[in-house]
Design a protein around this motif. Structure first.
Motif, PDB file in Angstrom:
ATOM      1  N   UNK A 408       0.838  -1.209   0.000  1.00 19.67           N
ATOM      2  CA  UNK A 408       0.000   0.000   0.000  1.00 19.67           C
ATOM      3  C   UNK A 408       0.867   1.251   0.000  1.00 19.67           C
ATOM      4  N   UNK A 409       1.930   1.259   0.798  1.00 18.87           N
ATOM      5  CA  UNK A 409       2.844   2.405   0.805  1.00 18.87           C
ATOM      6  C   UNK A 409       3.469   2.625  -0.568  1.00 18.87           C
ATOM      7  N   UNK A 410       3.851   1.543  -1.225  1.00 23.94           N
ATOM      8  CA  UNK A 410       4.454   1.675  -2.560  1.00 23.94           C
ATOM      9  C   UNK A 410       3.436   2.202  -3.565  1.00 23.94           C
ATOM     10  N   UNK A 411       2.214   1.673  -3.531  1.00 26.87           N
ATOM     11  CA  UNK A 411       1.195   2.133  -4.485  1.00 26.87           C
ATOM     12  C   UNK A 411       0.865   3.607  -4.269  1.00 26.87           C
ATOM     13  N   UNK A 412       0.692   4.012  -3.018  1.00 24.80           N
ATOM     14  CA  UNK A 412       0.377   5.421  -2.752  1.00 24.80           C
ATOM     15  C   UNK A 412       1.560   6.329  -3.045  1.00 24.80           C
ATOM     16  N   UNK A 413       2.774   5.789  -2.981  1.00 25.97           N
ATOM     17  CA  UNK A 413       3.960   6.578  -3.331  1.00 25.97           C
ATOM     18  C   UNK A 413       3.861   7.055  -4.780  1.00 25.97           C
ATOM     19  N   UNK A 414       3.531   6.155  -5.681  1.00 30.06           N
ATOM     20  CA  UNK A 414       3.479   6.525  -7.096  1.00 30.06           C
ATOM     21  C   UNK A 414       2.297   7.440  -7.409  1.00 30.06           C
ATOM     22  N   UNK A 415       1.280   7.441  -6.547  1.00 28.09           N
ATOM     23  CA  UNK A 415       0.121   8.316  -6.770  1.00 28.09           C
ATOM     24  C   UNK A 415       0.379   9.722  -6.241  1.00 28.09           C
ATOM     25  N   UNK A 425       6.431   6.531 -17.726  1.00 30.51           N
ATOM     26  CA  UNK A 425       6.485   5.082 -17.955  1.00 30.51           C
ATOM     27  C   UNK A 425       6.958   4.357 -16.697  1.00 30.51           C
ATOM     28  N   UNK A 426       7.983   4.907 -16.013  1.00 30.48           N
ATOM     29  CA  UNK A 426       8.458   4.294 -14.782  1.00 30.48           C
ATOM     30  C   UNK A 426       7.416   4.333 -13.680  1.00 30.48           C
ATOM     31  N   UNK A 427       6.705   5.452 -13.557  1.00 32.90           N
ATOM     32  CA  UNK A 427       5.638   5.542 -12.568  1.00 32.90           C
ATOM     33  C   UNK A 427       4.518   4.547 -12.869  1.00 32.90           C
ATOM     34  N   UNK A 428       4.165   4.423 -14.143  1.00 33.81           N
ATOM     35  CA  UNK A 428       3.110   3.481 -14.528  1.00 33.81           C
ATOM     36  C   UNK A 428       3.509   2.049 -14.197  1.00 33.81           C
ATOM     37  N   UNK A 429       4.771   1.707 -14.478  1.00 31.11           N
ATOM     38  CA  UNK A 429       5.241   0.355 -14.174  1.00 31.11           C
ATOM     39  C   UNK A 429       5.243   0.105 -12.664  1.00 31.11           C
ATOM     40  N   UNK A 430       5.731   1.090 -11.895  1.00 34.48           N
ATOM     41  CA  UNK A 430       5.751   0.933 -10.447  1.00 34.48           C
ATOM     42  C   UNK A 430       4.360   0.801  -9.859  1.00 34.48           C
ATOM     43  N   UNK A 431       3.426   1.619 -10.349  1.00 33.13           N
ATOM     44  CA  UNK A 431       2.060   1.559  -9.849  1.00 33.13           C
ATOM     45  C   UNK A 431       1.386   0.251 -10.263  1.00 33.13           C
ATOM     46  N   UNK A 432       1.694  -0.232 -11.464  1.00 37.73           N
ATOM     47  CA  UNK A 432       1.122  -1.503 -11.907  1.00 37.73           C
ATOM     48  C   UNK A 432       1.572  -2.650 -11.014  1.00 37.73           C
ATOM     49  N   UNK A 470      -1.732   1.358 -18.529  1.00 44.61           N
ATOM     50  CA  UNK A 470      -0.914   0.204 -18.136  1.00 44.61           C
ATOM     51  C   UNK A 470      -1.269  -0.353 -16.768  1.00 44.61           C
ATOM     52  N   UNK A 471      -1.353   0.457 -15.691  1.00 39.73           N
ATOM     53  CA  UNK A 471      -1.689  -0.126 -14.383  1.00 39.73           C
ATOM     54  C   UNK A 471      -3.044  -0.825 -14.376  1.00 39.73           C
ATOM     55  N   UNK A 472      -4.066  -0.232 -15.018  1.00 42.21           N
ATOM     56  CA  UNK A 472      -5.389  -0.854 -15.063  1.00 42.21           C
ATOM     57  C   UNK A 472      -5.322  -2.222 -15.738  1.00 42.21           C
ATOM     58  N   UNK A 473      -4.678  -2.265 -16.909  1.00 39.99           N
ATOM     59  CA  UNK A 473      -4.638  -3.501 -17.695  1.00 39.99           C
ATOM     60  C   UNK A 473      -3.845  -4.578 -16.960  1.00 39.99           C
ATOM     61  N   UNK A 474      -2.699  -4.206 -16.382  1.00 36.75           N
ATOM     62  CA  UNK A 474      -1.858  -5.201 -15.715  1.00 36.75           C
ATOM     63  C   UNK A 474      -2.549  -5.779 -14.484  1.00 36.75           C
ATOM     64  N   UNK A 475      -3.137  -4.924 -13.668  1.00 38.50           N
ATOM     65  CA  UNK A 475      -3.810  -5.411 -12.455  1.00 38.50           C
ATOM     66  C   UNK A 475      -4.990  -6.306 -12.815  1.00 38.50           C
ATOM     67  N   UNK A 476      -5.745  -5.924 -13.846  1.00 38.06           N
ATOM     68  CA  UNK A 476      -6.867  -6.756 -14.289  1.00 38.06           C
ATOM     69  C   UNK A 476      -6.375  -8.096 -14.822  1.00 38.06           C
TER      70      UNK A 476
END
Length: 658
Positions: A408-415, A425-432, A470-476
């Motif tokens: 959760x800390x990592x996900x909120x970091x990128x947000x 692109x790096x933020x999208x990959x990290x959030x994904x 990217x994050x939406x597609x990868x998580x799904x």
């Protein structure tokens, strides 16, 4: 710092490592628990479990009648319970039986090493709780077959039939001994910090100063070891309770304070921010690891959590990535990977969660350091989280919560962290990646994960669409196989969430309110299975069994007890029950409401969503600990606010003097 200085520090660290190894050889860093037991088999409330993730089979013959009181045996009848189990080592093997009977029961225990030829291991009359040492009869047998025969005199037929309420087979293991590596790391860090402090003050003699500090610490270790050279008759309890770490912590704190003061780390422009923050965080991580390992030796000898045993069993039996029964797969994967390295037992999983608990502190420090642009808030949050007693205890249980909080800390970091060095692109990959970990650790996380993804997407609206998607597609994509597995196995894609709803319903209406409900089990059914009763989904439980007014009222009360009033639930979030800590929290809350960081208050509410309702209905408060880092930030916010004001005045004073 010049290459010559770096060479001197490297030599000092190498010498410190040698001293730490030498001290460890003489027991200075050895932790030892009291007597501990490994649970090989347990029967209670209709459920069987084992701490050892291997084949354990048990059969109960028809003479026993499962009831709300336990296994009932009719007067004049004889019942048998057959157990086959694996047993490591040759330590004592103990059988514990809890019974309710007005008159004694006749017990005979037979054992076998091949399942064919049995010999008597115990014969006694039992009543209440009884303990039976089977060691002389079983020797080193593995596997082992047990037959527990119990009979009741027919003369007692006028009285209430007897019942076995609990059956436990335990193997006594030697005391848990381990090296306190984090504390040894603190010993290694202190001379390096002393050298750096002396060199930062631009004084000569940094190396002799560091060597003098190392010699002083070695002398302290020697004196402390001599002081605690206790008679062996005192046993392992004294060793488990011995605290020999404060004499290493105090010098480190003093040196860190001197370095921070002379480096003026409260100033935003201080060139030594990173150096001071690095030493501060390293010390926090070492201290946190130390107190968590101590907690493991003191409390880890207790029986493991049922969930821990289930996770370990699922990891051992994992045949395909998503074949994790009703559990989310991510934690099973992590336990599987760790067990390849450390072995399949609950102790190794508990050590794993201690390691993750320390990593959690580093993630929290990184989040708040980058969020505020100042090292002090990150260090303060990490320091308070390191001594939060609920996080310390939780780290010894072998559960998934540390991994979830870190994700959760990592996900909120990128947000929420507006990075100037990381591309979209790096933020999208990290959030994904972090978002997928959050979702696959607790599948109901979509309640806050989707809003967080939308916030991030809105902030990146000027970026290329495929990066935003990217994050939406990868998580799904990684969640879909779990949904398919749930549907194929249970007929419900959301079974990982809905499987817990019957427990919540039964807890609320039968245990707390005691009113009963449509679909609730009767008391006898509940005693055999806490999840008994008609199936119900999480949505059906929350929305179908409560009015909107009740849902809002109880959830609001949960928010109050978690975040606004000095209750036990508030203590789980902030780690304190003190009046001073509560006042500091309220001041920080008021300042945040009026300041630029109020978005974190909204984030805390989003992370909590409706979970406070479930906590108020008896769920463990640990399911809310993913909001603890943000609540801790609220508590230190007043100190951070004062620090920024002091830094501003100090900067103006320096400019005026110049």
């Amino acid at each position: 710092m010049t290459p010559y200085h770096r060479l001197e520090i490297a030599g000092l660290v190498a010498l410190s490592v040698l001293v730490a190894v030498f001290a460890a050889g003489f027991g200075s860093f050895t932790l030892e628990s009291g007597t501990r037991y490994v649970l090989l088999y347990e029967y209670e409330h209709g459920n069987s479990r084992s701490e050892v993730p291997r084949a354990v089979t048990a059969s109960i013959d028809t003479a026993w009648q499962p009831t709300a009181k336990g296994l009932v045996l009719a007067p004049g009848r004889q019942g048998e319970i057959a157990i086959q189990l694996d047993r490591d080592g040759t330590g004592p093997l103990l059988l514990f039986l809890d019974s309710t009977a007005a008159s004694p029961l006749l017990l005979t225990v037979l054992v076998s090493s091949d399942g064919l030829t049995f010999r008597e291991a115990a014969h006694a009359r039992i009543q209440g709780t009884s303990r039976h040492d089977l060691t002389p009869a079983v020797a080193a047998s593995n596997p082992l077959w047990l037959r527990i025969h119990v009979s009741h005199d027919a003369a007692g037929s006028v009285q209430e039939p007897p019942a076995l309420t609990r059956i436990r087979v335990l193997s006594q293991a030697p005391p848990l001994r381990m090296y306190n590596v984090p504390l040894a790391c603190l010993l290694v860090l202190t001379p390096a910090l002393a050298y750096t402090t002396r060199a930062t003050l631009r004084r000569s003699g940094a190396l002799p100063y560091g060597l003098a500090v190392l010699a002083g610490l070695a002398a302290l270790l020697t004196a402390h070891a001599a002081q605690h050279d206790l008679p062996s008759s005192w046993g392992t309890t004294v060793a488990a309770d011995r605290d020999d770490s404060l004499h290493l912590l105090v010098p480190y704190l003093l040196l860190l304070t001197i370095l921070g003061w002379h480096a003026r780390v409260w100033l935003p422009s201080s060139p030594l921010h990173r150096l001071w923050a690095g030493f501060a965080l390293a010390g926090i991580l070492a201290w946190a690891g130390n107190i968590r390992l101590r907690a493991l030796t003191l409390f880890g000898v207790a029986a493991p959590n049922n969930d821990t045993i289930e996770y370990l069993g699922l990891a051992a039996a994992l045949s395909s990535p998503y074949d994790t029964a009703a559990r989310e797969p991510m934690w099973i994967w992590m336990v599987k990977a760790w067990s390849w390295i450390a072995g399949y037992d609950t102790l190794s999983v508990r050590i794993f969660t201690i390691l993750l608990s320390v990593i959690l502190l580093a993630a929290a420090c990184k989040f708040f350091l980058d969020y505020t642009g100042h090292p002090v808030p990150g260090i303060l949050v990490a320091a308070l989280l390191s001594v939060n007693p609920h996080l310390i205890t939780l780290s010894t249980r072998g559960l998934r919560d540390e991994a979830f909080i870190t994700a959760v800390l990592c996900a909120t970091y990128f947000v929420f962290i507006r990075s100037t060095t990381l591309s979209v692109r790096g933020q999208a990959a990290g959030l994904a990646l972090s978002g997928a970990a959050v979702q696959l650790l607790r599948f109901n996380s979509y309640l806050f994960l989707i809003p967080l993804l939308l916030v991030w997407s809105w902030r990146q609206r000027s970026a290329r669409p495929h990066y935003v998607l990217l994050p939406f597609v990868f998580i799904a994509a990684v969640s879909a196989p779990h949904l398919i597995h749930n549907f194929q196995a249970y007929g419900d894609p959301m079974y990982s969430i809905n499987a817990h709803a019957p427990w919540a319903r039964n807890q609320e209406f039968l245990v707390i309110k005691r009113t009963g409900c449509e679909g609730c089990p009767n008391p006898e059914e509940l005693s055999r299975d806490l999840y008994a009763g008609a199936p119900v989904t999480a949505a059906g439980y929350l929305l179908g069994m409560h009015s909107v007014q009740e849902l809002v009222s109880v959830t609001g009360r949960g928010y109050l007890e978690l975040y606004l009033t000095p209750t036990d639930l508030f203590a789980t979030q902030t780690g304190t029950r003190s009046a001073g800590g509560y006042v500091l929290y309220l001041v920080g809350l008021a300042l945040m409401l009026c300041g630029p960081h109020r978005e974190l208050l909204a984030l805390t509410a989003l992370l909590a969503n409706v979970t406070p309702f479930v906590v108020m209905m008896g769920a463990e408060p640990r399911i809310m600990l993913h909001s603890a880092p943000y609540a801790t930030f609220v508590m230190i916010y007043a100190l951070y606010w004062l620090l920024t004001r002091f830094a501003s005045r100090d900067s103006r004073g320096s400019l005026t003097a110049g």
